[in-house]
Design a protein around this motif. Structure first.
Motif, mmCIF file in Angstrom:
data_model
loop_
_atom_site.group_PDB
_atom_site.id
_atom_site.type_symbol
_atom_site.label_atom_id
_atom_site.label_comp_id
_atom_site.label_asym_id
_atom_site.label_seq_id
_atom_site.Cartn_x
_atom_site.Cartn_y
_atom_site.Cartn_z
ATOM 1 N N VAL A 170 -7.523 2.465 -1.321
ATOM 2 C CA VAL A 170 -6.318 1.830 -1.837
ATOM 3 C C VAL A 170 -5.781 0.880 -0.778
ATOM 4 N N THR A 171 -5.150 -0.192 -1.216
ATOM 5 C CA THR A 171 -4.487 -1.122 -0.312
ATOM 6 C C THR A 171 -2.988 -1.012 -0.503
ATOM 7 N N LEU A 172 -2.264 -0.759 0.571
ATOM 8 C CA LEU A 172 -0.818 -0.582 0.508
ATOM 9 C C LEU A 172 -0.103 -1.787 1.094
ATOM 10 N N ARG A 173 1.080 -2.071 0.555
ATOM 11 C CA ARG A 173 1.915 -3.155 1.049
ATOM 12 C C ARG A 173 3.129 -2.565 1.748
ATOM 13 N N ALA A 174 3.640 -3.289 2.726
ATOM 14 C CA ALA A 174 4.808 -2.813 3.475
ATOM 15 C C ALA A 174 6.004 -2.668 2.547
#
Length: 250
Positions: free
Chosen positions: A23-27
């Motif tokens: 998964v790619t998470l954003r701030a």
């Protein structure tokens, strides 16, 4: 070395989970599409349907334990969710299509107690409907889970805790010392802000939806509290995958 053993997403709050490999998470955001939707009950008091609201407004496992046995699969391309449950055939629907809501409500209602507020509608906020007043990612220490299993004297599924990231390679309760610290998980960094206070949802078996383990009593008797797991706030974006390393950086 501590590492990510499992990644879980819950597209509709308290209504199923799905395993992810990466998964790619954003701030400043939740895990993508985690608790993206929620099911408001007929006693909900939600002033702004497009904003975050507290868990008391939604159908959830603490009040409706059969919901704990739901599995989910989110298809981003079609924006559809497929829910399955051991007690009935599954259903596929688009939670953003109002015309799909009645069919979903009809399907989910038999899994909810008749003496509780009934599921009424699907809502979506500007951020995930986590149990925190900030966009959070929840972390579970599998060694702490094993300690609870030993205390209670029976095998338990870690899915009872409904975490996003299940971590291995730690000592039991290491995560309790992370509050106020920053950790790195794969490419991301997050500030650990709070412990997670647990509710009756964790007493239900994720395979059956039946309450069969006194998890809250085990926490109280073993350690004098009802906390399990921690909430993090993403400060540096990036990717996480199974086996990503985990370390405290400050």
């Amino acid at each position: 070395m501590a590492y990510v053993a499992e990644i879980w997403r819950h597209p509709i709050k308290s209504h199923g989970r799905e395993a992810l490999l990466n998964v790619t998470l954003r701030a400043g955001e939740c895990l993508p599409f985690d608790r993206h939707w929620a099911v408001a009950h007929d006693a909900a008091r939600i002033e702004d349907p497009d904003q975050w609201a507290s868990c008391s407004n939604f159908s959830r496992g603490a009040k409706a334990p059969l919901l704990m046995a739901l599995d989910a699969q989110f298809d981003r391309a079609s924006n559809t969710i497929t829910l399955t449950h051991p007690a009935k055939p599954g259903i596929t629907f688009n939670p953003d299509r109002l015309e799909d809501h009645p069919r979903f409500i009809e399907w989910i209602t038999p899994l909810c107690p008749t003496n509780r507020a009934a599921p009424a509608r699907i809502v979506k906020a500007d951020r995930g409907m986590t149990d925190t007043g900030f966009p959070s990612v929840s972390l579970i220490n599998l060694a702490s889970h094993a300690a609870v299993e030993a205390q209670i004297g029976q095998a338990l599924s870690p899915l009872r805790w409904r975490g996003n990231l299940c971590l291995a390679g730690l000592s039991a309760w290491d995560e309790k010392g992370w509050i106020g610290k920053r950790i790195r998980v794969g490419e991301i960094e997050m500030d650990i802000r709070e412990e997670i206070t647990r509710c009756l949802a964790t007493t239900a078996n994720p395979n059956t939806g039946e309450r069969d383990a006194d998890t809250l009593g085990a926490l109280e008797q073993g350690w004098g509290h009802q906390e399990f797991g921690v909430y993090g706030y993403v400060t540096k974006p990036g990717a996480i995958h199974i086996d990503s390393p985990v370390e405290v950086i400050k």
